[in-house]
Structures are given as structure tokens and as C-alpha cells.
Design a protein around this motif. Structure first.
Motif, PDB file in Angstrom:
ATOM      1  N   LEU A  91      12.579 -29.810  11.521  1.00  0.00           N
ATOM      2  CA  LEU A  91      13.554 -28.729  11.593  1.00  0.00           C
ATOM      3  C   LEU A  91      12.778 -27.487  11.997  1.00  0.00           C
ATOM      4  CD1 LEU A  91      16.500 -27.765  11.079  1.00  0.00           C
ATOM      5  CD2 LEU A  91      15.724 -27.117   8.783  1.00  0.00           C
ATOM      6  N   VAL A  92      13.122 -26.928  13.154  1.00  0.00           N
ATOM      7  CA  VAL A  92      12.383 -25.786  13.689  1.00  0.00           C
ATOM      8  C   VAL A  92      13.337 -24.623  13.954  1.00  0.00           C
ATOM      9  CG1 VAL A  92      10.577 -27.217  14.726  1.00  0.00           C
ATOM     10  CG2 VAL A  92      12.612 -26.642  16.067  1.00  0.00           C
ATOM     11  N   ASP A  93      12.761 -23.438  14.029  1.00  0.00           N
ATOM     12  CA  ASP A  93      13.555 -22.272  14.411  1.00  0.00           C
ATOM     13  C   ASP A  93      14.081 -22.477  15.829  1.00  0.00           C
ATOM     14  OD1 ASP A  93      12.896 -21.087  11.982  1.00  0.00           O
ATOM     15  OD2 ASP A  93      11.240 -19.927  12.830  1.00  0.00           O
ATOM     16  N   ALA A  94      15.242 -21.916  16.104  1.00  0.00           N
ATOM     17  CA  ALA A  94      15.864 -22.108  17.419  1.00  0.00           C
ATOM     18  C   ALA A  94      15.020 -21.546  18.559  1.00  0.00           C
ATOM     19  CB  ALA A  94      17.257 -21.480  17.438  1.00  0.00           C
ATOM     20  N   ASP A  95      14.149 -20.582  18.258  1.00  0.00           N
ATOM     21  CA  ASP A  95      13.307 -20.000  19.315  1.00  0.00           C
ATOM     22  C   ASP A  95      11.955 -20.711  19.443  1.00  0.00           C
ATOM     23  OD1 ASP A  95      11.960 -19.154  17.048  1.00  0.00           O
ATOM     24  OD2 ASP A  95      11.858 -17.049  17.650  1.00  0.00           O
ATOM     25  N   TYR A  96      11.890 -21.982  19.012  1.00  0.00           N
ATOM     26  CA  TYR A  96      10.618 -22.708  19.015  1.00  0.00           C
ATOM     27  C   TYR A  96       9.938 -22.705  20.384  1.00  0.00           C
ATOM     28  CZ  TYR A  96      12.828 -26.705  21.328  1.00  0.00           C
ATOM     29  OH  TYR A  96      13.475 -27.517  22.236  1.00  0.00           O
ATOM     30  N   ARG A  97      10.723 -22.633  21.459  1.00  0.00           N
ATOM     31  CA  ARG A  97      10.124 -22.635  22.802  1.00  0.00           C
ATOM     32  C   ARG A  97       9.195 -21.442  23.014  1.00  0.00           C
ATOM     33  NH1 ARG A  97      15.389 -24.325  23.364  1.00  0.00           N
ATOM     34  NH2 ARG A  97      15.747 -26.306  24.427  1.00  0.00           N
ATOM     35  N   ASP A  98       9.422 -20.365  22.285  1.00  0.00           N
ATOM     36  CA  ASP A  98       8.568 -19.180  22.377  1.00  0.00           C
ATOM     37  C   ASP A  98       7.230 -19.379  21.677  1.00  0.00           C
ATOM     38  OD1 ASP A  98      10.650 -17.901  23.692  1.00  0.00           O
ATOM     39  OD2 ASP A  98      11.397 -16.930  21.872  1.00  0.00           O
ATOM     40  N   HIS A  99       7.083 -20.492  20.968  1.00  0.00           N
ATOM     41  CA  HIS A  99       5.876 -20.747  20.178  1.00  0.00           C
ATOM     42  C   HIS A  99       5.068 -21.930  20.719  1.00  0.00           C
ATOM     43  CE1 HIS A  99       7.148 -17.835  17.150  1.00  0.00           C
ATOM     44  NE2 HIS A  99       8.360 -18.340  17.284  1.00  0.00           N
ATOM     45  N   TYR A 100       5.199 -22.194  22.012  1.00  0.00           N
ATOM     46  CA  TYR A 100       4.445 -23.280  22.642  1.00  0.00           C
ATOM     47  C   TYR A 100       2.950 -22.953  22.607  1.00  0.00           C
ATOM     48  CZ  TYR A 100       2.830 -26.662  26.097  1.00  0.00           C
ATOM     49  OH  TYR A 100       2.169 -27.682  26.724  1.00  0.00           O
ATOM     50  N   VAL A 101       2.129 -23.947  22.258  1.00  0.00           N
ATOM     51  CA  VAL A 101       0.675 -23.758  22.239  1.00  0.00           C
ATOM     52  C   VAL A 101       0.052 -24.483  23.430  1.00  0.00           C
ATOM     53  CG1 VAL A 101      -1.454 -24.038  20.905  1.00  0.00           C
ATOM     54  CG2 VAL A 101       0.671 -23.488  19.724  1.00  0.00           C
ATOM     55  N   GLU A 102       0.028 -25.811  23.389  1.00  0.00           N
ATOM     56  CA  GLU A 102      -0.470 -26.631  24.492  1.00  0.00           C
ATOM     57  C   GLU A 102      -0.178 -28.097  24.185  1.00  0.00           C
ATOM     58  OE1 GLU A 102      -4.865 -27.692  24.576  1.00  0.00           O
ATOM     59  OE2 GLU A 102      -4.966 -25.790  23.488  1.00  0.00           O
TER      60      GLU A 102
END
Length: 202
Positions: free
Chosen positions: A93-104
Motif C-alpha cells: 500500500l503506497v501513497d498515490a504520488d509514489y511515482r514521484d519517489h522513483y529511485v532506480e
């Protein structure tokens, strides 16, 4: 160590390169790196997927796959436990803005994870031991383990260092109410979930 401390300098990634080679050679296998060690898990059986689908239902009914949070299978979680460490929980379960937290490497910063969930397979020790420390160090607030071997559902909360301060196993017949920090009330029927995950007897 804070969850924000997962940024790494870019450069050679020998373990990730080897993990990616293993995935290419073994379709369907899950390859993770925890504590600088590559973990390879065989493809899950049907009851594993059946339990996972049943587990998703109460989260969906609570509205947790919507504008504020998303329920995602097999999303990569970048770990602070090693320079190339990452895990791939069965369900997150992730925050809806998870795409903003991409690492690699198709992985995301643990800061956007509210819960991770694993349904055990033949490598159940990794879920019950290795990943406890890894997810705690990543400060994932809630870790749920569906332990099919021992017929228990474990709920771990309050990460502190490399462990969780609260770890409670639940037996069939119990109903587990997960922490409100998820964003909605979610209750799990332990017997129903464990029954879905059982292999055929004999």
C-alpha cells in the motif's frame, strides 16, 4: 537511519546487474537483494495467488486504491540496508504520488510505503526473518505476513532500528484490524485468508 537516506551515487551496480541476469534466465522467479545477498524465489503456486487476491478485497472495499493511496502487487522497494538492496513485496500500500519517489531499477523510496505484505512460499524464513529487519530499517510502518506453513497471520508495527516493536501473530478464528495509519479501517479474517492459501491435502 531515516528513510530519506536511500539515495545512492550512480555508478556500477554488480549485484543489480547479476540480479537482472538471473531474472532474464528464470522467468517468473522473484529476485531481490537484501543485506548484499541475492535472494531468488520460485514462482508462487496457485493458492499463494488466491490468498493474495482475497487479501486485496478488504483494502479495495475500504477505498485504499484511490486518489490518496494505491494497492500494488510486486512493486520494488529500495532498501537502506545496502548499496544495491531492494525487495519486491507481494503486495504494498503506497501513497498515490509514489511515482514521484522513483529511485532506480524499478524501485521506489520507502517513504511512500504505508504497508508491505508477504504471503509465504517455500522460502518462508526470508519473510519471517530477513525481511523483518529490512522492512524495519526502511521504516515501513506496517508489515503483514501470511505464514502458510505455521497457519498464522503476523502483524508487525512500529519499526525501530532493525526490528518492529510490536509483533503479534494471529490464529484462525481471529479478526485482525490493521492500524488506522493506513488511511482507512481494514479488517482481515485470518481463517478465510489462510484457507485460501492452503495447498490441496494429500
Amino acid at each position: 537511519m531515516s528513510a530519506a537516506a536511500v539515495e545512492r551515487p550512480h555508478g556500477e551496480r554488480p549485484l543489480i546487474a547479476e540480479a537482472n541476469r538471473l531474472m532474464e534466465r528464470n522467468p517468473g522467479y522473484r529476485v531481490e537483494i537484501i543485506g548484499g545477498q541475492i535472494l531468488v524465489s520460485p514462482p508462487p503456486d496457485g493458492p499463494h495467488g488466491d490468498a493474495l487476491t482475497d487479501l486485496m478485497a478488504p483494502f479495495m472495499a475500504a477505498g485504499l486504491h484511490g486518489a490518496e493511496s494505491r494497492l500494488i502487487q510486486g512493486i520494488g522497494l529500495w532498501l537502506p540496508t545496502g548499496a544495491e538492496d531492494y525487495a519486491i513485496p507481494d503486495l504494498s500500500l503506497v501513497d498515490a504520488d509514489y511515482r514521484d519517489h522513483y529511485v532506480e531499477n524499478n524501485c521506489y523510496d520507502p517513504v511512500c510505503f504505508r504497508l508491505v505484505l508477504e504471503v509465504t512460499s517455500s522460502n518462508y524464513r526470508a519473510d519471517l526473518r530477513t525481511k523483518v529487519g529490512a522492512y524495519a530499517e526502511a521504516k515501513v510502518p506496517v508489515y503483514v505476513i501470511v505464514d502458510r506453513k505455521h497457519q498464522r497471520v503476523h502483524v508487525l508495527t512500529d519499526p525501530a532500528g532493525d526490528t518492529y516493536e510490536n509483533h503479534r501473530p494471529h490464529a484462525p478464528g481471529e479478526t485482525v484490524t490493521l492500524p488506522d495509519s493506513l488511511g482507512a479501517k481494514v479488517s482481515l479474517d485470518v481463517e478465510h485468508i489462510l484457507r485460501a492459501g492452503q495447498k490441496k491435502a494429500g
